[in-house]
Motif scaffolding. Structure first.
Motif, PDB file in Angstrom:
ATOM      1  N   GLU A   3       2.962   1.651   1.315  1.00 38.96           N
ATOM      2  CA  GLU A   3       2.108   0.505   1.611  1.00 38.96           C
ATOM      3  C   GLU A   3       2.923  -0.781   1.577  1.00 38.96           C
ATOM      4  O   GLU A   3       3.657  -1.044   0.624  1.00 38.96           O
ATOM      5  CB  GLU A   3       0.952   0.410   0.615  1.00 38.96           C
ATOM      6  CG  GLU A   3      -0.018  -0.701   0.951  1.00 38.96           C
ATOM      7  CD  GLU A   3      -1.249  -0.726   0.061  1.00 38.96           C
ATOM      8  OE1 GLU A   3      -2.166  -1.517   0.336  1.00 38.96           O
ATOM      9  OE2 GLU A   3      -1.286   0.060  -0.917  1.00 38.96           O
ATOM     10  N   LYS A   5       2.538  -4.849   1.611  1.00 41.46           N
ATOM     11  CA  LYS A   5       1.549  -5.885   1.344  1.00 41.46           C
ATOM     12  C   LYS A   5       2.140  -7.273   1.558  1.00 41.46           C
ATOM     13  O   LYS A   5       3.087  -7.679   0.872  1.00 41.46           O
ATOM     14  CB  LYS A   5       1.038  -5.774  -0.108  1.00 41.46           C
ATOM     15  CG  LYS A   5       0.161  -4.558  -0.376  1.00 41.46           C
ATOM     16  CD  LYS A   5      -0.423  -4.621  -1.785  1.00 41.46           C
ATOM     17  CE  LYS A   5      -1.385  -3.478  -2.044  1.00 41.46           C
ATOM     18  NZ  LYS A   5      -1.989  -3.544  -3.407  1.00 41.46           N
ATOM     19  N   ASN A   6       1.597  -7.971   2.555  1.00 44.82           N
ATOM     20  CA  ASN A   6       1.977  -9.368   2.825  1.00 44.82           C
ATOM     21  C   ASN A   6       3.492  -9.543   2.965  1.00 44.82           C
ATOM     22  O   ASN A   6       4.075 -10.494   2.440  1.00 44.82           O
ATOM     23  CB  ASN A   6       1.442 -10.288   1.730  1.00 44.82           C
ATOM     24  CG  ASN A   6      -0.065 -10.199   1.591  1.00 44.82           C
ATOM     25  OD1 ASN A   6      -0.785 -10.218   2.586  1.00 44.82           O
ATOM     26  ND2 ASN A   6      -0.551 -10.085   0.364  1.00 44.82           N
ATOM     27  N   ASN A  24       0.919  -6.268   6.791  1.00 48.31           N
ATOM     28  CA  ASN A  24       0.127  -5.413   5.911  1.00 48.31           C
ATOM     29  C   ASN A  24      -0.078  -4.077   6.616  1.00 48.31           C
ATOM     30  O   ASN A  24      -0.645  -4.027   7.713  1.00 48.31           O
ATOM     31  CB  ASN A  24      -1.230  -6.056   5.599  1.00 48.31           C
ATOM     32  CG  ASN A  24      -1.095  -7.234   4.646  1.00 48.31           C
ATOM     33  OD1 ASN A  24      -0.936  -7.049   3.445  1.00 48.31           O
ATOM     34  ND2 ASN A  24      -1.150  -8.445   5.190  1.00 48.31           N
ATOM     35  N   LYS A  26      -0.389   0.440   5.898  1.00 49.10           N
ATOM     36  CA  LYS A  26      -0.346   1.672   5.119  1.00 49.10           C
ATOM     37  C   LYS A  26       0.170   2.789   6.016  1.00 49.10           C
ATOM     38  O   LYS A  26      -0.325   2.966   7.131  1.00 49.10           O
ATOM     39  CB  LYS A  26      -1.740   2.040   4.584  1.00 49.10           C
ATOM     40  CG  LYS A  26      -2.219   1.148   3.457  1.00 49.10           C
ATOM     41  CD  LYS A  26      -3.553   1.639   2.918  1.00 49.10           C
ATOM     42  CE  LYS A  26      -4.027   0.754   1.767  1.00 49.10           C
ATOM     43  NZ  LYS A  26      -5.331   1.221   1.210  1.00 49.10           N
ATOM     44  N   GLY A  58       6.205 -10.727  -0.403  1.00 49.52           N
ATOM     45  CA  GLY A  58       5.416  -9.506  -0.325  1.00 49.52           C
ATOM     46  C   GLY A  58       5.955  -8.371  -1.186  1.00 49.52           C
ATOM     47  O   GLY A  58       6.978  -8.498  -1.857  1.00 49.52           O
ATOM     48  N   ASP A  66       5.857   0.262  -7.221  1.00 51.15           N
ATOM     49  CA  ASP A  66       6.431  -0.920  -6.587  1.00 51.15           C
ATOM     50  C   ASP A  66       7.942  -0.712  -6.418  1.00 51.15           C
ATOM     51  O   ASP A  66       8.674  -0.612  -7.403  1.00 51.15           O
ATOM     52  CB  ASP A  66       6.160  -2.159  -7.447  1.00 51.15           C
ATOM     53  CG  ASP A  66       6.550  -3.466  -6.749  1.00 51.15           C
ATOM     54  OD1 ASP A  66       7.328  -3.416  -5.780  1.00 51.15           O
ATOM     55  OD2 ASP A  66       6.058  -4.523  -7.177  1.00 51.15           O
TER      56      ASP A  66
END
Length: 242
Positions: A3, A5-6, A24, A26, A58, A66
């Motif tokens: 994923e 994100k930003n 963004n 997935k 991001g 992470d």
């Protein structure tokens, strides 16, 4: 599984340029194809997934963890593979050495040869050759794909795998990807302009000017691409024309 994100990537070269802007996404399908016009940010995004470059903003998550600040090596250990558009040459390292390194074990010659055979190379002609300038770009590309197969990772990212393998049929390339998924049950991300590769995708992501402009199934996206919505570089196997 993966994923973003930003995600943004800004290059401060005096003029300042946004290569990627607020991505963004997935990635959890069997085959995900990322396509779009040249210079749109596709290869930058692929290298970011691999950890070769890091986002300006991001976060990137792999299986819930992470990995934004992780190195290429750390991501490789987690199960992420990356195949360059232009494969790296290794003077002094043989094809056998490279496949053994990728597999993480001292494979027998027969075991290593199996991976070369999967990408259409006659193993006895290549197994003891150095991975250097004596090999053509197409040969290097197939050897690199063989090393990704040998790794058997959870996520494999290919940056324009069709480049330089004009003499090797696209149908064989597609069979390699299908076989990879059957063996690993992992996810495969392919950066490509080629209609035949896009046609096997479970999901197509279109990137232009550093932004995602469309995401959907091939049935939803391909008709839009085929009507000339972006420009591509010409290559064997049929490309999306703009």
């Amino acid at each position: 599984m993966l994923e973003l994100k930003n995600i943004s990537y800004h290059v401060d070269d005096g003029n300042g340029k946004d290569i990627l802007n607020q991505i963004n996404l997935k990635i959890d399908k069997r085959f995900t194809a990322i396509t779009g016009p040249n210079g749109g940010g596709k290869s930058t995004l692929a290298k970011m997934i691999a950890g070769i470059i890091h986002p300006t903003e991001g976060q990137i998550f792999f299986e819930g963890q992470d990995i934004t600040d992780m190195t290429v090596t750390e991501r490789a250990r987690l199960g992420i593979s990356f195949a360059f558009q232009q494969p790296v040459r290794f003077k002094g390292i043989t094809v056998l050495d490279l496949i053994r390194l990728a597999a993480g074990e001292r494979l027998s010659v027969d075991g290593a040869c199996k991976y070369l055979s999967e990408v259409g190379l006659c193993a006895r002609d290549y197994i003891n050759r150095e991975v250097n300038a004596s090999l053509s770009g197409g040969e290097l590309k197939r050897i690199e794909i063989a090393t990704v197969i040998a790794r058997g990772t959870k996520l494999s990212v290919f940056d324009e795998p069709e480049a330089g393998i004009d003499l090797w049929s696209f149908q064989n390339l597609i069979k390699v990807f299908e076989s990879m998924h059957e063996q690993t049950q992992g996810n495969i991300v392919i950066i490509s302009h080629q209609e035949r590769i896009l046609n096997i995708a479970d999901e197509i992501v279109v990137i232009a000017n550093g932004e995602i402009t469309n995401v959907g199934t091939k049935e939803e996206i391909l008709p839009q691409l085929l009507d000339g919505s972006f420009e591509c570089r010409h290559n064997a196997g049929g490309c999306i024309h703009g």
